[in-house]
Design a protein around this motif. Structure first.
Motif, PDB file in Angstrom:
ATOM      1  N   ASN A  80      -3.458   9.196  -5.228  1.00  0.00           N
ATOM      2  CA  ASN A  80      -2.435   9.184  -6.274  1.00  0.00           C
ATOM      3  C   ASN A  80      -1.084   8.738  -5.716  1.00  0.00           C
ATOM      4  O   ASN A  80      -0.031   9.124  -6.222  1.00  0.00           O
ATOM      5  N   GLU A  82       0.380   5.966  -5.974  1.00  0.00           N
ATOM      6  CA  GLU A  82       1.166   5.126  -6.879  1.00  0.00           C
ATOM      7  C   GLU A  82       2.296   5.928  -7.533  1.00  0.00           C
ATOM      8  O   GLU A  82       3.379   5.408  -7.786  1.00  0.00           O
ATOM      9  N   THR A  83       2.024   7.188  -7.802  1.00  0.00           N
ATOM     10  CA  THR A  83       3.044   8.056  -8.380  1.00  0.00           C
ATOM     11  C   THR A  83       4.198   8.242  -7.405  1.00  0.00           C
ATOM     12  O   THR A  83       5.369   8.189  -7.794  1.00  0.00           O
ATOM     13  N   GLY A  86       6.200   5.086  -7.349  1.00  0.00           N
ATOM     14  CA  GLY A  86       6.998   4.980  -8.569  1.00  0.00           C
ATOM     15  C   GLY A  86       8.257   5.822  -8.508  1.00  0.00           C
ATOM     16  O   GLY A  86       9.327   5.383  -8.936  1.00  0.00           O
TER      17      GLY A  86
END
Length: 96
Positions: A80, A82-83, A86
């Motif tokens: 995870n 990518e969170t 971001g």
């Protein structure tokens, strides 16, 4: 550095973008190796857990169970990522 060997100044925005790109590359590399690494750590931890059960050792059972838990949590965090990227991008885009 430029042709004269002088260091050029870099804005905060450019530096932040460089940091984010570097972290993205690192996380992509981690994601590529996370599955095989997860399987190895999971296998070793399961073996230690079974060995602890067979020998009646609380320390081995704890190490095996802790290894299983650590491997699962680390795998989920890396998958995870990518969170995380971001959030970092939003911080750098909103920097003064």
């Amino acid at each position: 550095m430029n042709e004269k060997g002088e260091v050029e100044s870099v804005s905060l925005s450019e530096f932040g973008n460089w940091i984010v790109e570097t972290i993205e590359q690192f996380l992509t590399m981690l994601q590529n190796i996370s599955s095989p690494l997860f399987m190895v750590v999971l296998g070793i931890s399961a073996f230690v857990l079974v060995l602890g059960v067979l020998l009646g050792s609380n320390k081995l059972r704890g190490a095996g169970g802790g290894g299983l838990l650590f491997a699962i949590i680390a795998f989920l965090i890396v998958r995870n990522a990518e969170t995380v990227v971001g959030v970092l991008e939003s911080f750098t885009n909103n920097a003064p």
